[in-house]
Design an enzyme around this catalytic site. Sequence first.
Site, PDB file in Angstrom:
ATOM      1  N   CYS A 158       0.811  -1.227   0.000  1.00 29.91           N
ATOM      2  CA  CYS A 158       0.000   0.000   0.000  1.00 29.91           C
ATOM      3  C   CYS A 158       0.843   1.275   0.000  1.00 29.91           C
ATOM      4  O   CYS A 158       0.540   2.235  -0.715  1.00 29.91           O
ATOM      5  CB  CYS A 158      -0.948  -0.006   1.194  1.00 29.91           C
ATOM      6  SG  CYS A 158      -0.161  -0.437   2.752  1.00 29.91           S
ATOM      7  N   HIS A 212      -3.361   6.210   4.893  1.00 32.17           N
ATOM      8  CA  HIS A 212      -1.935   6.408   5.190  1.00 32.17           C
ATOM      9  C   HIS A 212      -1.499   7.792   4.680  1.00 32.17           C
ATOM     10  O   HIS A 212      -2.012   8.293   3.678  1.00 32.17           O
ATOM     11  CB  HIS A 212      -1.067   5.380   4.459  1.00 32.17           C
ATOM     12  CG  HIS A 212      -1.162   3.978   4.989  1.00 32.17           C
ATOM     13  ND1 HIS A 212      -1.873   3.624   6.109  1.00 32.17           N
ATOM     14  CD2 HIS A 212      -0.591   2.821   4.526  1.00 32.17           C
ATOM     15  CE1 HIS A 212      -1.745   2.313   6.315  1.00 32.17           C
ATOM     16  NE2 HIS A 212      -0.980   1.807   5.373  1.00 32.17           N
TER      17      HIS A 212
HETATM   18  N1  LIG Z   1      -5.317  -3.674   5.282  1.00 35.82           N
HETATM   19  C1  LIG Z   1      -4.637  -3.024   4.361  1.00 35.82           C
HETATM   20  O1  LIG Z   1      -4.617  -1.789   4.331  1.00 35.82           O
HETATM   21  C2  LIG Z   1      -3.861  -3.766   3.304  1.00 35.82           C
HETATM   22  C3  LIG Z   1      -3.271  -3.032   2.295  1.00 35.82           C
HETATM   23  C4  LIG Z   1      -2.556  -3.677   1.289  1.00 35.82           C
HETATM   24  C5  LIG Z   1      -2.446  -5.048   1.331  1.00 35.82           C
HETATM   25  N2  LIG Z   1      -3.024  -5.764   2.340  1.00 35.82           N
HETATM   26  C6  LIG Z   1      -2.855  -7.218   2.298  1.00 35.82           C
HETATM   27  O2  LIG Z   1      -4.115  -7.827   2.062  1.00 35.82           O
HETATM   28  C7  LIG Z   1      -4.187  -9.077   2.760  1.00 35.82           C
HETATM   29  C8  LIG Z   1      -5.410  -9.058   3.669  1.00 35.82           C
HETATM   30  O3  LIG Z   1      -5.299  -7.990   4.572  1.00 35.82           O
HETATM   31  P1  LIG Z   1      -6.530  -7.470   5.446  1.00 35.82           P
HETATM   32  O4  LIG Z   1      -6.093  -6.191   6.001  1.00 35.82           O
HETATM   33  O5  LIG Z   1      -7.805  -7.560   4.692  1.00 35.82           O
HETATM   34  O6  LIG Z   1      -6.525  -8.569   6.638  1.00 35.82           O
HETATM   35  P2  LIG Z   1      -7.719  -9.028   7.583  1.00 35.82           P
HETATM   36  O7  LIG Z   1      -8.699  -7.942   7.786  1.00 35.82           O
HETATM   37  O8  LIG Z   1      -7.050  -9.606   8.765  1.00 35.82           O
HETATM   38  O9  LIG Z   1      -8.430 -10.191   6.738  1.00 35.82           O
HETATM   39  C9  LIG Z   1      -7.775 -11.405   6.450  1.00 35.82           C
HETATM   40  C10 LIG Z   1      -8.648 -12.240   5.530  1.00 35.82           C
HETATM   41  O10 LIG Z   1      -7.934 -13.422   5.183  1.00 35.82           O
HETATM   42  C11 LIG Z   1      -8.789 -14.544   5.338  1.00 35.82           C
HETATM   43  N3  LIG Z   1      -8.025 -15.744   5.641  1.00 35.82           N
HETATM   44  C12 LIG Z   1      -7.102 -15.925   6.616  1.00 35.82           C
HETATM   45  N4  LIG Z   1      -6.646 -17.203   6.609  1.00 35.82           N
HETATM   46  C13 LIG Z   1      -7.289 -17.831   5.599  1.00 35.82           C
HETATM   47  C14 LIG Z   1      -7.260 -19.159   5.077  1.00 35.82           C
HETATM   48  N5  LIG Z   1      -6.480 -20.088   5.573  1.00 35.82           N
HETATM   49  N6  LIG Z   1      -8.065 -19.454   4.021  1.00 35.82           N
HETATM   50  C15 LIG Z   1      -8.877 -18.511   3.500  1.00 35.82           C
HETATM   51  N7  LIG Z   1      -8.965 -17.242   3.947  1.00 35.82           N
HETATM   52  C16 LIG Z   1      -8.176 -16.922   4.996  1.00 35.82           C
HETATM   53  C17 LIG Z   1      -9.676 -14.158   6.498  1.00 35.82           C
HETATM   54  O11 LIG Z   1     -10.848 -14.961   6.428  1.00 35.82           O
HETATM   55  P3  LIG Z   1     -11.489 -15.561   7.775  1.00 35.82           P
HETATM   56  O12 LIG Z   1     -12.156 -14.413   8.442  1.00 35.82           O
HETATM   57  O13 LIG Z   1     -12.409 -16.592   7.254  1.00 35.82           O
HETATM   58  O14 LIG Z   1     -10.354 -16.152   8.558  1.00 35.82           O
HETATM   59  C18 LIG Z   1      -9.949 -12.694   6.191  1.00 35.82           C
HETATM   60  O15 LIG Z   1     -11.010 -12.585   5.257  1.00 35.82           O
HETATM   61  C19 LIG Z   1      -2.845  -9.236   3.495  1.00 35.82           C
HETATM   62  O16 LIG Z   1      -1.976  -9.983   2.678  1.00 35.82           O
HETATM   63  C20 LIG Z   1      -2.353  -7.817   3.615  1.00 35.82           C
HETATM   64  O17 LIG Z   1      -0.955  -7.726   3.718  1.00 35.82           O
HETATM   65  C21 LIG Z   1      -3.735  -5.148   3.325  1.00 35.82           C
END
Ligand SMILES: NC(=O)c1ccc[n+]([C@@H]2O[C@H](COP(=O)([O-])OP(=O)(O)OC[C@H]3O[C@@H](n4cnc5c(N)ncnc54)[C@H](OP(=O)(O)O)[C@@H]3O)[C@@H](O)[C@H]2O)c1
Length: 340
Positions: free
Chosen positions: A132, A245
Amino acid sequence: MSKKYNVAIVGASGAVGREFLRLLHQRDFPIASLRLFGSERSAGKKIIFRDSEIEIELLKEGDDFKDIDIAFTSAGAGVSKKFADTITRHGAVMIDNSSAFRMDEDVPLVVPEVNGEDAKHRPRGIIGNPNCTTIQMLVAVNPIYKISPILKIRVSTYQSASGAGASAMAELEKQISQYASGSPLTVEKFPHQLLLNLIPQVDIFLDNDYTKEEMKMYNETRKILHDDRIEVSATCVRVPVLRAHSEAIWVETESPVDISDVRRAMESAEGVVLADNPAEALYPMPFAAAGSDPVFVGRLRKDIASPTGITLWTVGDQIRKGAALNAVQIAEYLIRQKNI
Ligand SMILES: NC(=O)c1ccc[n+]([C@@H]2O[C@H](COP(=O)([O-])OP(=O)(O)OC[C@H]3O[C@@H](n4cnc5c(N)ncnc54)[C@H](OP(=O)(O)O)[C@@H]3O)[C@@H](O)[C@H]2O)c1
């Protein structure tokens, strides 16, 4: 009738996953069918999309992605690595928000405003969505780079709690109410209390004393710009902001550039909104940028410490442009190019 696509979201319950759902609806993405995937934690739960309820399916190895055209994945690097074969083996294009494949040579890393063309060459069917902080920085500095190549970027980030996921944002909200009621604060998601604090650590420290997040900004910038001359020195800081951010950026160009040319370039740059009027106290702030699409730029000025320097301040919603929106824009670019 224009083509519609079978779309999947992996990690649909997460901060980025939920933003995908909002964006696909708001942008009227050409969807024929939509399937949602998650872990045991969310499998079986139902999410409303447009007028129908869609049940989250358990992500497992097998042939569930047989008919999928585009899979937006945002469930962490481990999940992306483990399930990439399942997702891509029948031809789905996997647009991945995690860091799993970003630096792999045969995986393009794409910011549509900067290097959209790269998305067309994807030997493994995987396209990386950059970190990001890198996306936001490159959208903001690309108009300068087009005037003169940039040799150095020094950047300090001010990263919101939601950058670490939905539960990290919930922890900051909880700390606010705990503080107001005089209760002890819950500290689980970050190494220290975030409320009323700044934490100069995002992700783990590496051997060179930079963090992994800071080195992502270095390495991903060079890959996206196809430029090994550019060097990026970042200090990434977590701040008690819920969403969006901010980054203070100092660039040094190869040849001196005129600040009025930079200002004009910013005004017409794709994805950038120039919000810069010091006399009116007008500059971008996370409070105002949260929930919106552009990368906002302000505090644009000649750097008094360098003859080839320009300094600026940028704010963007990292769940939108820093994650879900950038990925959707990659898909839209491929659709426009009839490459999917
Ligand atoms: N947040 C940001 O600003 C941002 C920005 C850029 C990139 N990212 C990237 O995007 C990704 C997700 O981030 P997030 O912020 O959305 O995290 P989050 O809110 O913690 O959500 C994580 C997601 O992953 C799923 N998940 C976890 N383990 C899994 C599995 N074994 N099989 C299938 N689904 C699974 C979870 O589903 P369940 O609820 O079913 O466990 C949930 O939907 C990460 O790689 C992060 O680095 C995030």
